[in-house]
Design an enzyme around this catalytic site. Structure first.
Site, mmCIF file in Angstrom:
data_model
loop_
_atom_site.group_PDB
_atom_site.id
_atom_site.type_symbol
_atom_site.label_atom_id
_atom_site.label_comp_id
_atom_site.label_asym_id
_atom_site.label_seq_id
_atom_site.Cartn_x
_atom_site.Cartn_y
_atom_site.Cartn_z
ATOM 1 N N ILE A 125 0.952 -1.437 -0.153
ATOM 2 C CA ILE A 125 0.112 0.213 0.274
ATOM 3 C C ILE A 125 0.577 1.021 0.058
ATOM 4 C CG2 ILE A 125 -0.364 -0.076 2.705
ATOM 5 C CD1 ILE A 125 -3.308 0.952 1.914
ATOM 6 N N ASP B 267 3.982 8.542 -2.860
ATOM 7 C CA ASP B 267 3.830 8.064 -4.430
ATOM 8 C C ASP B 267 3.814 10.281 -4.045
ATOM 9 O OD1 ASP B 267 3.264 7.536 -6.796
ATOM 10 O OD2 ASP B 267 0.969 8.571 -6.219
ATOM 11 N N TYR C 239 2.406 18.051 -7.927
ATOM 12 C CA TYR C 239 1.716 18.737 -6.973
ATOM 13 C C TYR C 239 2.821 19.414 -6.110
ATOM 14 C CZ TYR C 239 -0.013 13.582 -7.782
ATOM 15 O OH TYR C 239 0.195 12.594 -7.898
ATOM 16 N N LYS D 13 7.000 11.632 -10.180
ATOM 17 C CA LYS D 13 6.452 12.166 -11.647
ATOM 18 C C LYS D 13 6.672 13.164 -12.199
ATOM 19 C CE LYS D 13 2.605 9.715 -9.595
ATOM 20 N NZ LYS D 13 2.069 10.411 -7.885
ATOM 21 N N HIS E 109 3.602 10.932 -16.145
ATOM 22 C CA HIS E 109 2.826 11.310 -14.986
ATOM 23 C C HIS E 109 1.262 11.635 -15.912
ATOM 24 C CE1 HIS E 109 1.195 14.533 -11.598
ATOM 25 N NE2 HIS E 109 -0.270 13.315 -11.780
ATOM 26 N N SER F 219 -6.355 7.066 -6.215
ATOM 27 C CA SER F 219 -7.540 7.263 -6.006
ATOM 28 C C SER F 219 -9.233 6.458 -5.864
ATOM 29 C CB SER F 219 -8.675 8.369 -7.345
ATOM 30 O OG SER F 219 -7.454 9.887 -7.636
ATOM 31 N N LEU G 214 -9.793 5.704 -2.912
ATOM 32 C CA LEU G 214 -11.450 5.738 -1.894
ATOM 33 C C LEU G 214 -12.651 7.575 -3.144
ATOM 34 C CD1 LEU G 214 -9.365 6.997 1.596
ATOM 35 C CD2 LEU G 214 -10.999 4.265 0.300
ATOM 36 N N ARG H 225 -7.171 8.354 10.267
ATOM 37 C CA ARG H 225 -7.425 7.700 9.110
ATOM 38 C C ARG H 225 -6.182 7.160 8.323
ATOM 39 N NH1 ARG H 225 -11.201 12.106 8.864
ATOM 40 N NH2 ARG H 225 -10.282 13.368 7.413
HETATM 41 N N1 LIG Z 1 -0.769 9.489 -11.495
HETATM 42 C C1 LIG Z 1 -2.295 9.859 -11.518
HETATM 43 O O1 LIG Z 1 -2.409 11.399 -12.311
HETATM 44 C C2 LIG Z 1 -2.549 10.511 -10.149
HETATM 45 C C3 LIG Z 1 -4.190 11.341 -10.594
HETATM 46 C C4 LIG Z 1 -4.383 11.374 -9.187
HETATM 47 C C5 LIG Z 1 -3.879 10.519 -7.506
HETATM 48 N N2 LIG Z 1 -2.984 10.086 -7.845
HETATM 49 C C6 LIG Z 1 -1.983 9.891 -6.646
HETATM 50 O O2 LIG Z 1 -2.706 8.329 -5.634
HETATM 51 C C7 LIG Z 1 -3.341 9.271 -4.749
HETATM 52 C C8 LIG Z 1 -4.440 8.413 -4.117
HETATM 53 O O3 LIG Z 1 -5.952 9.876 -4.685
HETATM 54 P P1 LIG Z 1 -6.236 10.685 -3.809
HETATM 55 O O4 LIG Z 1 -6.048 11.460 -3.410
HETATM 56 O O5 LIG Z 1 -7.450 11.192 -5.585
HETATM 57 O O6 LIG Z 1 -7.505 10.073 -3.664
HETATM 58 P P2 LIG Z 1 -8.286 8.857 -2.187
HETATM 59 O O7 LIG Z 1 -6.488 8.378 -2.062
HETATM 60 O O8 LIG Z 1 -8.660 8.108 -3.346
HETATM 61 O O9 LIG Z 1 -9.237 10.106 -1.414
HETATM 62 C C9 LIG Z 1 -8.839 11.464 -0.439
HETATM 63 C C10 LIG Z 1 -9.586 12.038 -0.266
HETATM 64 O O10 LIG Z 1 -10.093 10.529 1.049
HETATM 65 C C11 LIG Z 1 -9.912 11.087 2.288
HETATM 66 N N3 LIG Z 1 -9.498 10.469 3.100
HETATM 67 C C12 LIG Z 1 -9.101 9.349 3.234
HETATM 68 N N4 LIG Z 1 -8.684 8.839 3.803
HETATM 69 C C13 LIG Z 1 -10.031 8.336 4.481
HETATM 70 C C14 LIG Z 1 -10.913 7.660 5.496
HETATM 71 N N5 LIG Z 1 -10.415 6.645 5.752
HETATM 72 N N6 LIG Z 1 -12.144 7.773 5.387
HETATM 73 C C15 LIG Z 1 -13.101 8.677 5.024
HETATM 74 N N7 LIG Z 1 -12.208 10.419 4.409
HETATM 75 C C16 LIG Z 1 -11.112 9.775 3.859
HETATM 76 C C17 LIG Z 1 -8.341 12.037 2.146
HETATM 77 O O11 LIG Z 1 -9.269 12.993 3.237
HETATM 78 P P3 LIG Z 1 -8.135 13.636 4.453
HETATM 79 O O12 LIG Z 1 -6.769 13.052 3.571
HETATM 80 O O13 LIG Z 1 -9.071 14.547 5.364
HETATM 81 O O14 LIG Z 1 -7.958 12.022 5.821
HETATM 82 C C18 LIG Z 1 -9.156 13.002 0.627
HETATM 83 O O15 LIG Z 1 -10.234 13.971 0.619
HETATM 84 C C19 LIG Z 1 -2.987 10.777 -4.688
HETATM 85 O O16 LIG Z 1 -2.892 10.964 -3.548
HETATM 86 C C20 LIG Z 1 -1.913 10.964 -5.486
HETATM 87 O O17 LIG Z 1 -0.157 10.129 -5.053
HETATM 88 C C21 LIG Z 1 -2.137 10.272 -8.643
#
Ligand SMILES: NC(=O)c1ccc[n+]([C@@H]2O[C@H](COP(=O)([O-])OP(=O)(O)OC[C@H]3O[C@@H](n4cnc5c(N)ncnc54)[C@H](OP(=O)(O)O)[C@@H]3O)[C@@H](O)[C@H]2O)c1
Length: 324
Positions: free
Chosen positions: A13, A38, A43, A72, A111, A214, A216, A274
């Protein structure tokens, strides 16, 4: 295709850092057991990550060898003109290493599979935050020469492995016909509203690791038409979570690894509770029925709309973004 370095194993993870600015949350995550971080130049927060890593090393919480650091190449730093712009890749990678205070990355990803000419572009996404096409960008597909440059910098020792992100099967095939070096991984959007099954199977069958971003739902407030709610509020997810005495977030993260153990979810949280909750999402199994019920939520819905369209046709997305 072949790789010149032995394959590394990815931790199960990862901690996402998109929209993260708090150094202490990264410190806390590593202390709680996360071993994959990551990052991305896009960012604009790599210095905060670097500060956390430095502190973790100084405090003896982990050593550099314990941590798998991913970053990236931004869309503004692809090779734009072949034979002229390889320096864009080099300067971006070196800036990233400086910000993270590291000698080398474990994994350097492209990226997105499209490029912008202007290295100083203020908003380097194909779409503006309201979803409309970004009028200031000029784009072209330059991932092959960019990939060649990444191979060279890997061979120079600036990163252990190189990979891609947001690539479709067609683009992976295109790259395969161009280069003898296989991407170590493809990182793409992967959650029950966007199950990306054929891409996942293609990668796994080709020996390419999958990083699921993403998981979540990215904290987004836009939702797909059929479900019409966030993943965390979806009644199917909540019912299955309750039946397993887990949270909705833990159920979503567990689902992402259920179809294939090669999938590594990357989850972002800045909240200490979290962060620990998400870390505890692995190590138990959803039933086959539960996995299928969750997979049935698929609507091919992307939270990251700059990547062209519901069915992943990135060419359409690019043309659309240019108003063509
Ligand atoms: N390669 C790409 O193009 C790309 C695109 C998008 C993302 N990514 C990578 O993937 C990572 C994860 O994706 P993401 O940031 O888009 O979204 P995600 O991890 O699906 O969701 C993050 C959101 O969920 C909340 N959250 C986290 N844990 C939780 C829990 N247990 N219960 C309720 N809410 C929770 C967070 O808020 P809190 O922080 O307040 O907990 C935040 O608002 C990114 O940070 C990045 O590193 C890569």
């Amino acid at each position: 295709m072949s790789t010149t370095s032995p394959p590394l194993s990815l931790p199960p993870i990862g901690l996402g850092t998109f929209k993260t600015s708090i150094t202490s949350s990264i410190y806390h995550a590593v202390k709680s057991g996360y071993r994959l971080i990551d990052c991305a130049a896009a960012y604009s927060n790599q210095e905060a990550v670097g500060d956390a890593l430095q502190q973790l090393f100084e405090d003896g919480v982990v050593t550099r060898d314990d941590i798998f650091v991913v970053s990236k190449l931004p869309n503004t730093h692809h090779v734009w003109t072949e034979g002229v712009d390889e320096g864009r890749v080099e300067s971006s990678l070196k800036d990233t290493l400086k910000e993270l205070k590291l000698d080398k990355l474990d994994l350097f990803l492209m990226h997105w599979p499209f490029a912008f000419e202007d290295v100083n572009l203020h908003y380097p996404s194909a779409r503006l935050s309201d979803g409309s096409p970004n009028p200031s960008v000029s784009m072209k597909c330059e991932y092959k020469s960019t990939w060649d440059a990444m191979v060279r910098f890997r061979d120079l020792g600036l990163c252990n492995q190189i990979g891609v992100s947001n690539f479709t099967i067609e683009q992976m095939e295109d790259l395969k016909s161009h280069s003898a070096v296989t991407p170590f991984c493809n990182q793409f959007e992967y959650h029950p509203y966007c199950t990306n099954d054929s891409l996942r199977k293609y990668c796994v069958d080709s020996g390419i690791k999958v990083m699921a971003y993403s998981p979540l739902g990215s904290g987004s407030s836009s939702y797909p038409p059929i479900s019409g709610c966030s993943l965390l509020d979806n009644s199917v997810i909540k019912r299955i979570a309750t039946a397993n005495s887990r949270s909705a977030a833990q159920t979503l993260i567990n689902w992402s690894t259920a179809s294939d153990e090669n999938v590594v979810p990357v989850v972002k949280s800045e909240n200490e509770g979290r962060i620990v909750e998400n870390m505890a999402a692995l190590g138990w199994e959803l039933s086959r029925d539960a996995v299928e019920n969750i997979s049935d939520l698929n609507e091919n819905y992307r939270f990251f709309k700059s990547y062209g369209g519901v069915n992943g046709g990135w060419h359409d997305g690019v043309l659309e973004a240019r108003g063509e």
